[in-house]
Design a protein around this motif. Sequence first.
Motif, PDB file in Angstrom:
ATOM      1  N   PHE A 105       0.830  -1.207   0.000  1.00  0.00           N
ATOM      2  CA  PHE A 105       0.000   0.000   0.000  1.00  0.00           C
ATOM      3  C   PHE A 105       0.864   1.256   0.000  1.00  0.00           C
ATOM      4  O   PHE A 105       0.569   2.229  -0.710  1.00  0.00           O
ATOM      5  CB  PHE A 105      -0.936   0.017   1.204  1.00  0.00           C
ATOM      6  N   ALA A 106       1.926   1.253   0.792  1.00  0.00           N
ATOM      7  CA  ALA A 106       2.821   2.415   0.832  1.00  0.00           C
ATOM      8  C   ALA A 106       3.446   2.656  -0.534  1.00  0.00           C
ATOM      9  O   ALA A 106       3.590   3.795  -0.981  1.00  0.00           O
ATOM     10  CB  ALA A 106       3.901   2.207   1.890  1.00  0.00           C
ATOM     11  N   SER A 107       3.814   1.584  -1.229  1.00  0.00           N
ATOM     12  CA  SER A 107       4.381   1.704  -2.568  1.00  0.00           C
ATOM     13  C   SER A 107       3.351   2.281  -3.536  1.00  0.00           C
ATOM     14  O   SER A 107       3.664   3.159  -4.356  1.00  0.00           O
ATOM     15  CB  SER A 107       4.855   0.326  -3.043  1.00  0.00           C
ATOM     16  N   ALA A 108       2.106   1.802  -3.434  1.00  0.00           N
ATOM     17  CA  ALA A 108       1.043   2.331  -4.282  1.00  0.00           C
ATOM     18  C   ALA A 108       0.825   3.813  -4.023  1.00  0.00           C
ATOM     19  O   ALA A 108       0.668   4.612  -4.955  1.00  0.00           O
ATOM     20  CB  ALA A 108      -0.253   1.557  -4.030  1.00  0.00           C
ATOM     21  N   HIS A 109       0.830   4.188  -2.763  1.00  0.00           N
ATOM     22  CA  HIS A 109       0.644   5.594  -2.393  1.00  0.00           C
ATOM     23  C   HIS A 109       1.741   6.459  -2.995  1.00  0.00           C
ATOM     24  O   HIS A 109       1.478   7.528  -3.569  1.00  0.00           O
ATOM     25  CB  HIS A 109       0.626   5.716  -0.865  1.00  0.00           C
ATOM     26  N   ALA A 110       2.987   6.003  -2.901  1.00  0.00           N
ATOM     27  CA  ALA A 110       4.111   6.768  -3.441  1.00  0.00           C
ATOM     28  C   ALA A 110       4.023   6.885  -4.954  1.00  0.00           C
ATOM     29  O   ALA A 110       4.301   7.954  -5.529  1.00  0.00           O
ATOM     30  CB  ALA A 110       5.426   6.100  -3.041  1.00  0.00           C
ATOM     31  N   MET A 111       3.620   5.815  -5.628  1.00  0.00           N
ATOM     32  CA  MET A 111       3.543   5.855  -7.093  1.00  0.00           C
ATOM     33  C   MET A 111       2.393   6.732  -7.573  1.00  0.00           C
ATOM     34  O   MET A 111       2.527   7.454  -8.575  1.00  0.00           O
ATOM     35  CB  MET A 111       3.407   4.433  -7.639  1.00  0.00           C
TER      36      MET A 111
END
Length: 244
Positions: free
Chosen positions: A23-29
């Motif tokens: 989820f954190a990766s999705a948020h950053a992207m």
Amino acid sequence: MSQAQALAGQVAAITGAASGIGFASAHAMVKAGAQVVLIDRDEAALARACASLGPAAQPLVLDLLDTGQCAGMPERVLAQAGRLDVFHANAGLYVGGNLVDASDDAIDRMLQLNINVVMKNVRGVLPHMIERGSGDIIVTSSLAAHFPTPWEPVYASSKWAINCFVQTVRRQVFKHGIRVGAISPGPVITSLLADWPADKLQEAKASGSLIEASEVAEVVLFMLTRPRGVTIRDIVMMPTQFDL
């Protein structure tokens, strides 16, 4: 181009994306301008995650431990998003503690998701990236892939295997303009820590030896935003206070 638009026009897909590092990766992207397909088997959590990220986030409910659903993942992503520039193979399970205490079923499920599914997912997205002559694949590995961690022999072994996979596949596909790399964090504050041996978890909490998932995502974004002539093959990151 500003960091806020560093991935503008790109489409990413992330497994295990309803929580934690995914989820954190999705948020950053999404913040970097990408359209992101979030893949997870938890439909309710996935809906909440996508709602929080806005229209650039699309849910794809899949159980990657189901052979048919796993095989159909690339086709479903492409049908939903039209293209794929970034694939983050992040979904994983954890088995810690003494080997003699681990059940056969737990070992089978963890090795299936941590190794077999990653290999199948990467194999599945490669033809599209090869045809386009570009792409980025990032695999969530672990600090345990670089140190024979005595309290998690099954988990550590799965990550050692996947690091070999990353390094060998990278050599096969770089000629197609595809970059492959692994991010290997130390202990991250996610639901997986609930399965840590209690004494190790308490020790890490007491010493401040934990990383936030958002900090891992920042490094993933760093890997993705290097000039195309540069590949970040491995990044090992750990809390400063982590004694290993």
